[in-house]
Design a protein around this motif. Sequence first.
Motif, PDB file in Angstrom:
ATOM      1  N   THR A   1     132.793 -57.577  19.174  1.00 12.35           N
ATOM      2  CA  THR A   1     131.633 -58.213  19.785  1.00 12.35           C
ATOM      3  C   THR A   1     131.081 -59.244  18.823  1.00 12.35           C
ATOM      4  O   THR A   1     131.196 -59.102  17.608  1.00 12.35           O
ATOM      5  N   LYS A   2     130.488 -60.267  19.365  1.00  8.40           N
ATOM      6  CA  LYS A   2     129.881 -61.303  18.537  1.00  8.40           C
ATOM      7  C   LYS A   2     128.386 -61.043  18.482  1.00  8.40           C
ATOM      8  O   LYS A   2     127.639 -61.516  19.320  1.00  8.40           O
ATOM      9  N   ASP A   3     127.986 -60.257  17.524  1.00 10.59           N
ATOM     10  CA  ASP A   3     126.590 -59.865  17.362  1.00 10.59           C
ATOM     11  C   ASP A   3     126.065 -60.541  16.095  1.00 10.59           C
ATOM     12  O   ASP A   3     126.411 -60.148  14.976  1.00 10.59           O
ATOM     13  N   GLU A   4     125.252 -61.569  16.272  1.00 12.46           N
ATOM     14  CA  GLU A   4     124.764 -62.343  15.132  1.00 12.46           C
ATOM     15  C   GLU A   4     123.939 -61.491  14.166  1.00 12.46           C
ATOM     16  O   GLU A   4     124.019 -61.659  12.952  1.00 12.46           O
ATOM     17  N   PHE A   5     123.162 -60.554  14.701  1.00 13.30           N
ATOM     18  CA  PHE A   5     122.385 -59.665  13.845  1.00 13.30           C
ATOM     19  C   PHE A   5     123.300 -58.870  12.909  1.00 13.30           C
ATOM     20  O   PHE A   5     123.066 -58.780  11.710  1.00 13.30           O
ATOM     21  N   ILE A   6     124.366 -58.303  13.452  1.00 10.61           N
ATOM     22  CA  ILE A   6     125.304 -57.531  12.646  1.00 10.61           C
ATOM     23  C   ILE A   6     125.959 -58.425  11.600  1.00 10.61           C
ATOM     24  O   ILE A   6     126.162 -58.021  10.457  1.00 10.61           O
ATOM     25  N   LEU A   7     126.273 -59.653  11.975  1.00 10.43           N
ATOM     26  CA  LEU A   7     126.844 -60.596  11.019  1.00 10.43           C
ATOM     27  C   LEU A   7     125.871 -60.858   9.872  1.00 10.43           C
ATOM     28  O   LEU A   7     126.253 -60.822   8.701  1.00 10.43           O
ATOM     29  N   LYS A   8     124.602 -61.086  10.191  1.00 10.27           N
ATOM     30  CA  LYS A   8     123.599 -61.309   9.136  1.00 10.27           C
ATOM     31  C   LYS A   8     123.428 -60.056   8.284  1.00 10.27           C
ATOM     32  O   LYS A   8     123.317 -60.136   7.056  1.00 10.27           O
ATOM     33  N   LEU A   9     123.408 -58.911   8.921  1.00  9.46           N
ATOM     34  CA  LEU A   9     123.241 -57.644   8.215  1.00  9.46           C
ATOM     35  C   LEU A   9     124.356 -57.438   7.193  1.00  9.46           C
ATOM     36  O   LEU A   9     124.124 -56.915   6.096  1.00  9.46           O
ATOM     37  N   TYR A  10     125.544 -57.887   7.527  1.00  4.31           N
ATOM     38  CA  TYR A  10     126.686 -57.760   6.626  1.00  4.31           C
ATOM     39  C   TYR A  10     126.400 -58.396   5.264  1.00  4.31           C
ATOM     40  O   TYR A  10     126.874 -57.923   4.237  1.00  4.31           O
ATOM     41  N   PHE A  11     125.591 -59.450   5.251  1.00  5.45           N
ATOM     42  CA  PHE A  11     125.335 -60.179   4.017  1.00  5.45           C
ATOM     43  C   PHE A  11     124.075 -59.730   3.280  1.00  5.45           C
ATOM     44  O   PHE A  11     123.716 -60.296   2.252  1.00  5.45           O
ATOM     45  N   ILE A  12     123.394 -58.719   3.780  1.00  5.39           N
ATOM     46  CA  ILE A  12     122.248 -58.125   3.062  1.00  5.39           C
ATOM     47  C   ILE A  12     122.830 -57.237   1.963  1.00  5.39           C
ATOM     48  O   ILE A  12     123.620 -56.335   2.239  1.00  5.39           O
ATOM     49  N   ARG A  13     122.427 -57.475   0.730  1.00  9.65           N
ATOM     50  CA  ARG A  13     123.060 -56.792  -0.402  1.00  9.65           C
ATOM     51  C   ARG A  13     122.422 -55.445  -0.742  1.00  9.65           C
ATOM     52  O   ARG A  13     123.113 -54.544  -1.190  1.00  9.65           O
ATOM     53  N   THR A  14     121.108 -55.300  -0.599  1.00 10.17           N
ATOM     54  CA  THR A  14     120.468 -54.048  -1.003  1.00 10.17           C
ATOM     55  C   THR A  14     119.476 -53.588   0.062  1.00 10.17           C
ATOM     56  O   THR A  14     118.999 -54.380   0.877  1.00 10.17           O
ATOM     57  N   SER A  15     119.144 -52.302   0.004  1.00  8.39           N
ATOM     58  CA  SER A  15     118.172 -51.754   0.949  1.00  8.39           C
ATOM     59  C   SER A  15     116.761 -52.248   0.650  1.00  8.39           C
ATOM     60  O   SER A  15     115.855 -52.055   1.458  1.00  8.39           O
ATOM     61  N   ARG A  16     116.571 -52.898  -0.461  1.00  6.73           N
ATOM     62  CA  ARG A  16     115.251 -53.416  -0.831  1.00  6.73           C
ATOM     63  C   ARG A  16     115.088 -54.913  -0.502  1.00  6.73           C
ATOM     64  O   ARG A  16     114.069 -55.504  -0.817  1.00  6.73           O
ATOM     65  N   ASP A  17     116.066 -55.495   0.143  1.00 11.27           N
ATOM     66  CA  ASP A  17     115.975 -56.902   0.537  1.00 11.27           C
ATOM     67  C   ASP A  17     114.769 -57.062   1.455  1.00 11.27           C
ATOM     68  O   ASP A  17     114.667 -56.358   2.473  1.00 11.27           O
ATOM     69  N   PRO A  18     113.832 -57.949   1.129  1.00  8.95           N
ATOM     70  CA  PRO A  18     112.600 -58.079   1.926  1.00  8.95           C
ATOM     71  C   PRO A  18     112.842 -58.569   3.362  1.00  8.95           C
ATOM     72  O   PRO A  18     111.977 -58.424   4.213  1.00  8.95           O
ATOM     73  N   ARG A  19     113.989 -59.094   3.656  1.00  6.14           N
ATOM     74  CA  ARG A  19     114.300 -59.560   5.013  1.00  6.14           C
ATOM     75  C   ARG A  19     114.757 -58.415   5.918  1.00  6.14           C
ATOM     76  O   ARG A  19     114.711 -58.525   7.139  1.00  6.14           O
ATOM     77  N   LEU A  20     115.190 -57.319   5.315  1.00  7.96           N
ATOM     78  CA  LEU A  20     115.827 -56.243   6.061  1.00  7.96           C
ATOM     79  C   LEU A  20     114.907 -55.561   7.078  1.00  7.96           C
ATOM     80  O   LEU A  20     115.238 -55.468   8.266  1.00  7.96           O
ATOM     81  N   VAL A  21     113.761 -55.079   6.639  1.00  7.62           N
ATOM     82  CA  VAL A  21     112.880 -54.324   7.544  1.00  7.62           C
ATOM     83  C   VAL A  21     112.407 -55.178   8.723  1.00  7.62           C
ATOM     84  O   VAL A  21     112.473 -54.729   9.878  1.00  7.62           O
ATOM     85  N   PRO A  22     111.962 -56.418   8.493  1.00  5.03           N
ATOM     86  CA  PRO A  22     111.582 -57.241   9.662  1.00  5.03           C
ATOM     87  C   PRO A  22     112.746 -57.471  10.627  1.00  5.03           C
ATOM     88  O   PRO A  22     112.556 -57.479  11.842  1.00  5.03           O
ATOM     89  N   MET A  23     113.958 -57.646  10.087  1.00  4.77           N
ATOM     90  CA  MET A  23     115.132 -57.829  10.945  1.00  4.77           C
ATOM     91  C   MET A  23     115.360 -56.590  11.813  1.00  4.77           C
ATOM     92  O   MET A  23     115.615 -56.692  13.015  1.00  4.77           O
ATOM     93  N   LEU A  24     115.268 -55.423  11.190  1.00  3.59           N
ATOM     94  CA  LEU A  24     115.490 -54.172  11.908  1.00  3.59           C
ATOM     95  C   LEU A  24     114.421 -53.939  12.970  1.00  3.59           C
ATOM     96  O   LEU A  24     114.730 -53.505  14.087  1.00  3.59           O
ATOM     97  N   HIS A  25     113.157 -54.228  12.638  1.00  2.00           N
ATOM     98  CA  HIS A  25     112.073 -54.067  13.622  1.00  2.00           C
ATOM     99  C   HIS A  25     112.272 -55.007  14.811  1.00  2.00           C
ATOM    100  O   HIS A  25     112.088 -54.599  15.965  1.00  2.00           O
ATOM    101  N   GLU A  26     112.638 -56.242  14.524  1.00  2.58           N
ATOM    102  CA  GLU A  26     112.871 -57.200  15.612  1.00  2.58           C
ATOM    103  C   GLU A  26     113.983 -56.705  16.536  1.00  2.58           C
ATOM    104  O   GLU A  26     113.841 -56.720  17.762  1.00  2.58           O
ATOM    105  N   GLN A  27     115.084 -56.253  15.947  1.00  7.43           N
ATOM    106  CA  GLN A  27     116.209 -55.780  16.753  1.00  7.43           C
ATOM    107  C   GLN A  27     115.862 -54.518  17.529  1.00  7.43           C
ATOM    108  O   GLN A  27     116.280 -54.357  18.676  1.00  7.43           O
ATOM    109  N   ARG A  28     115.075 -53.635  16.910  1.00  9.98           N
ATOM    110  CA  ARG A  28     114.670 -52.419  17.626  1.00  9.98           C
ATOM    111  C   ARG A  28     113.843 -52.793  18.852  1.00  9.98           C
ATOM    112  O   ARG A  28     114.043 -52.247  19.936  1.00  9.98           O
ATOM    113  N   ARG A  29     112.940 -53.752  18.707  1.00  7.56           N
ATOM    114  CA  ARG A  29     112.133 -54.202  19.840  1.00  7.56           C
ATOM    115  C   ARG A  29     113.012 -54.824  20.922  1.00  7.56           C
ATOM    116  O   ARG A  29     112.896 -54.502  22.114  1.00  7.56           O
TER     117      ARG A  29
END
Length: 183
Positions: free
Chosen positions: A97-125
Amino acid sequence: MAQKNKLQFIILGLLNQHPLTGYDLTKAFDNEIGEFWQAQHSQIYPQLKRLEDQGYITHEVTISGAKLEKKLYHITATGAQLLHTWISDGTPDLTATKDEFILKLYFIRTSRDPRLVPMLHEQRRLHTDKLEHLQARLKTVFPTKASQTENYGHYLILQHAIGREAYYVNWLQQTLIAIPKAR
């Protein structure tokens, strides 16, 4: 192996259900078909011409309103046979599947990346909204056992989509819970 032109089979399948105009076919991608396959107006109309040139469909001109001419497309016996053969053939290829969110997530290096939580909240919504939409469609399109039986394949696809979105929402919620809180 050459890639099959799947759009032709979608069009043949829709026309096998009942005759449709090009506009009706385009709208089908905004509703049920759009839940699992995308096609644009600019792809559909040339495909209709190719299918007609190949003898798989035909059209009649109808008048709508005072004088608006529309082409109403019908599947031919040859088109119905092509559709039958395609449905009967195996489907051995699993496509990614071509899921842009998953593609971006692939390039997040650590669980402390400040972009991670907002990305996850947006996708959950977004996926929660999609899940609610699909559940509402299930109630609208298949309100009875008879309606489920009459269009069983469509019913199965909708159930699959609901399961997929329910899993996605659950995965996002569990991921958010598991992320270490900032200290």
